[in-house]
Design an enzyme around this catalytic site. Sequence first.
Site, PDB file in Angstrom:
ATOM      1  N   ARG A 106      -2.912  -2.970 -10.359  1.00  0.00           N
ATOM      2  CA  ARG A 106      -3.155  -1.568 -10.707  1.00  0.00           C
ATOM      3  C   ARG A 106      -3.713  -1.449 -12.120  1.00  0.00           C
ATOM      4  O   ARG A 106      -4.504  -0.558 -12.414  1.00  0.00           O
ATOM      5  CB  ARG A 106      -1.885  -0.727 -10.549  1.00  0.00           C
ATOM      6  CG  ARG A 106      -0.732  -1.197 -11.408  1.00  0.00           C
ATOM      7  CD  ARG A 106       0.468  -0.278 -11.297  1.00  0.00           C
ATOM      8  NE  ARG A 106       1.641  -0.904 -11.870  1.00  0.00           N
ATOM      9  CZ  ARG A 106       2.698  -0.230 -12.307  1.00  0.00           C
ATOM     10  NH1 ARG A 106       2.745   1.077 -12.209  1.00  0.00           N
ATOM     11  NH2 ARG A 106       3.727  -0.861 -12.813  1.00  0.00           N
ATOM     12  N   SER A 153       1.503   5.620 -13.348  1.00  0.00           N
ATOM     13  CA  SER A 153       1.676   4.585 -12.323  1.00  0.00           C
ATOM     14  C   SER A 153       0.346   3.999 -11.877  1.00  0.00           C
ATOM     15  O   SER A 153       0.260   2.847 -11.503  1.00  0.00           O
ATOM     16  CB  SER A 153       2.382   5.172 -11.096  1.00  0.00           C
ATOM     17  OG  SER A 153       3.664   5.622 -11.449  1.00  0.00           O
ATOM     18  N   GLU A 193      -1.586  15.945  -2.336  1.00  0.00           N
ATOM     19  CA  GLU A 193      -2.618  14.956  -2.057  1.00  0.00           C
ATOM     20  C   GLU A 193      -3.692  15.473  -1.110  1.00  0.00           C
ATOM     21  O   GLU A 193      -4.871  15.108  -1.222  1.00  0.00           O
ATOM     22  CB  GLU A 193      -1.991  13.679  -1.477  1.00  0.00           C
ATOM     23  CG  GLU A 193      -1.034  12.959  -2.428  1.00  0.00           C
ATOM     24  CD  GLU A 193       0.378  13.542  -2.440  1.00  0.00           C
ATOM     25  OE1 GLU A 193       0.663  14.467  -1.644  1.00  0.00           O
ATOM     26  OE2 GLU A 193       1.200  13.075  -3.256  1.00  0.00           O
ATOM     27  N   PHE A 238       0.455   7.706   0.154  1.00  0.00           N
ATOM     28  CA  PHE A 238      -0.002   9.096   0.006  1.00  0.00           C
ATOM     29  C   PHE A 238      -1.529   9.182  -0.032  1.00  0.00           C
ATOM     30  O   PHE A 238      -2.088  10.271   0.031  1.00  0.00           O
ATOM     31  CB  PHE A 238       0.606   9.717  -1.258  1.00  0.00           C
ATOM     32  CG  PHE A 238       2.084   9.453  -1.399  1.00  0.00           C
ATOM     33  CD1 PHE A 238       2.922   9.530  -0.292  1.00  0.00           C
ATOM     34  CD2 PHE A 238       2.631   9.083  -2.610  1.00  0.00           C
ATOM     35  CE1 PHE A 238       4.274   9.248  -0.400  1.00  0.00           C
ATOM     36  CE2 PHE A 238       3.989   8.802  -2.728  1.00  0.00           C
ATOM     37  CZ  PHE A 238       4.815   8.887  -1.620  1.00  0.00           C
ATOM     38  N   HIS A 274       0.445   0.545  -5.317  1.00  0.00           N
ATOM     39  CA  HIS A 274       1.779   0.401  -4.737  1.00  0.00           C
ATOM     40  C   HIS A 274       1.729   0.180  -3.227  1.00  0.00           C
ATOM     41  O   HIS A 274       2.523   0.724  -2.467  1.00  0.00           O
ATOM     42  CB  HIS A 274       2.651   1.614  -5.068  1.00  0.00           C
ATOM     43  CG  HIS A 274       2.990   1.729  -6.537  1.00  0.00           C
ATOM     44  ND1 HIS A 274       2.037   1.777  -7.514  1.00  0.00           N
ATOM     45  CD2 HIS A 274       4.183   1.809  -7.161  1.00  0.00           C
ATOM     46  CE1 HIS A 274       2.625   1.888  -8.697  1.00  0.00           C
ATOM     47  NE2 HIS A 274       3.919   1.895  -8.525  1.00  0.00           N
ATOM     48  N   ASP A 321      11.697   0.845  -4.119  1.00  0.00           N
ATOM     49  CA  ASP A 321      11.584   2.208  -3.563  1.00  0.00           C
ATOM     50  C   ASP A 321      11.822   2.244  -2.054  1.00  0.00           C
ATOM     51  O   ASP A 321      12.134   3.296  -1.492  1.00  0.00           O
ATOM     52  CB  ASP A 321      10.209   2.811  -3.876  1.00  0.00           C
ATOM     53  CG  ASP A 321      10.168   3.403  -5.285  1.00  0.00           C
ATOM     54  OD1 ASP A 321      11.241   3.540  -5.904  1.00  0.00           O
ATOM     55  OD2 ASP A 321       9.068   3.707  -5.759  1.00  0.00           O
ATOM     56  N   ARG A 343       1.607  -2.941  -7.250  1.00  0.00           N
ATOM     57  CA  ARG A 343       2.439  -2.728  -8.417  1.00  0.00           C
ATOM     58  C   ARG A 343       2.886  -4.008  -9.125  1.00  0.00           C
ATOM     59  O   ARG A 343       2.884  -4.056 -10.354  1.00  0.00           O
ATOM     60  CB  ARG A 343       3.669  -1.922  -7.992  1.00  0.00           C
ATOM     61  CG  ARG A 343       4.708  -1.743  -9.078  1.00  0.00           C
ATOM     62  CD  ARG A 343       5.774  -0.754  -8.624  1.00  0.00           C
ATOM     63  NE  ARG A 343       6.777  -0.552  -9.653  1.00  0.00           N
ATOM     64  CZ  ARG A 343       7.953  -1.171  -9.674  1.00  0.00           C
ATOM     65  NH1 ARG A 343       8.277  -2.051  -8.739  1.00  0.00           N
ATOM     66  NH2 ARG A 343       8.812  -0.908 -10.631  1.00  0.00           N
TER      67      ARG A 343
END
Lengths: 281, 320
Positions: free
Chosen positions: B16, B43, B64, B89, B115, B123, B173
């Site tokens: 990322r 992020s 989104e 998303f 991610h 998560d 990530r």
Amino acid sequence: MASIDEMKKVCSQVRRDIIRMTHLVNSGHPGGSLGCTEFMVALYWEIMDHNPAFNMSGENEDIFFLSNGHISPVFYSVLARSGYFPVDELKTFRKIDSRLQGHPATHEHLPGVRVASGSLGQGLSVAVGAALGKKQNNDSKLVYSLHGDGELQEGQNWEAFMFAAHHNIDNIIATIDRNDAQIDGRTKDVMDLGDLRQKVESFGWKTIDVADGNDLQSVIDGLQKAKAACGQGKPIAIILNTKMGYGVDFMHDKYQWHGKATNEEQTADALGQLEETLGDY
Amino acid sequence: MKALQDYDLSIASDTRSGFGAGLTALGAANDKVVALCADLTGSLKMNEFAKNHPKRFFNCGVAEANMMGVAAGLSINGMIPFTGTFANFSTGRVYDQIRQSIAYSHKNVKICASHAGITLGEDGATHQILEDIGMMKMLPGMTVIVPCDYNQTKQATLAIAEHEGPVYLRFGRPKVPNFTPENTSFQIGKADILQEGTDVTIIACGIMVWKSIEAAIELAKDGISVELINMHTIKPLDTEAILKSAEKTGAVVSAEEHQRHGGLGDAVAQTLSMHRPTPLEMVAVNDSFGESGKPDQLMQKYGINTEHIIAAAQKAINRK
């Protein structure tokens, strides 16, 4: 610039086109198309500074997005009658190999269409994005869009309302066709939108009400008022009160005509009520 | 060609951040590039771009669907919008918006997704999308890119700005080895052959590439010669590279951090079965959601670690 009488003639011809296009293929959406005819004619004949020699970017011209894509018959008729493509092409509506898809699309490169619509609730985001793009490019022209009232049940619209107000996008005029009708019934019965004006205003938009969206002069006045309100930090919404099926007595304000074509007899009846003013295709 | 042993797998960086670096560079180089983010600026490592170009950066909030539509609208005016949010998303949540307003409408939008996969870690499965490559590659006209490390992600970010049309760029990530040479220009649709070999072909994407390097080094100790392909572009797929290699080795392994259904392995299987039927073993998550845990624990538990690639290679060879 056309006179009111000339535009009324265009409206009558557009309504004939709508009935004939949908009848020919026994499908499509005449109800909302008939209800939005005055709005669409006012937009393309009087309000927008637009160029029928279509280019996708719409740089330095006003541009329009149809979010409730199912009323493609009125969109196609207005585009053809204002010079975007040959009127004769209207007879290909919904047929194989046509540029006139059931719902508007860019895929076949139909002049006048800048994004596909039909899956509801997406057009406001796109229109807001295009308006933002005009600001980025220092293009002072405006973005217009049209949405069904039932369509506002889609949550994405409210994301777009929020976004436009937050980013002070004040070069957009989004019109809501408030006909209180959707496929399954009256909008207030299917999923009540409540006080729409209050809702939209509470999202940070300025609203303008057009009490009779099938009265051409009222529509033009409302749109002129909206234009004058642009550039003042707030996005503009017009709540356009129309009747589904306007112009044909047996369809008038009947939600059952949302997505149903007329049969032979009904077609003859409808066309008998609508003067052929510019010549049928 | 560099020997696999010479790749330095000790310097780790997150892909990322490679995206963030690429976007920062684009910000300075191309004023048509605009960026949108759905409340994940940090992020996605979009902070630098946002700071340098506040008038070309739009926070969309946690919305989104609207972000995808706004991006489509911006592209009409000649902007090159880059959207940024988590892979889940960026795809599943907004599939219809991408389908109608972007892909079907031929909009020049770059959907940048961080991610991705189970290595998101703690998560848990709500955020660990393993279906996104499949969803995106099914869309007509969509380009799908899964770079393997920081350097390649940065270069891919630069490359997609030059490509006309919608693109899905997938990254992640965790910190992973950054082993590809810096400043190697990224060619969309052209596979990288990392090692030539004769016994088995391993075709990997994303973080499974460095795992495949580890596997190939181990396999070499047993005298197995691996041809290793970094298939960073899933669509358009470099079928020529696949077929040429399969012709040479006669056994293929695919490796990806994605569901077995719909991912890179599926695309390789289709190519092989249509043009050169070849034993194929797939290293992928097998019809399962993930769970919370550390990335390496999850890769082990869900069968996408180095040892799984080694086992798959041996199995593929035995099926010749």
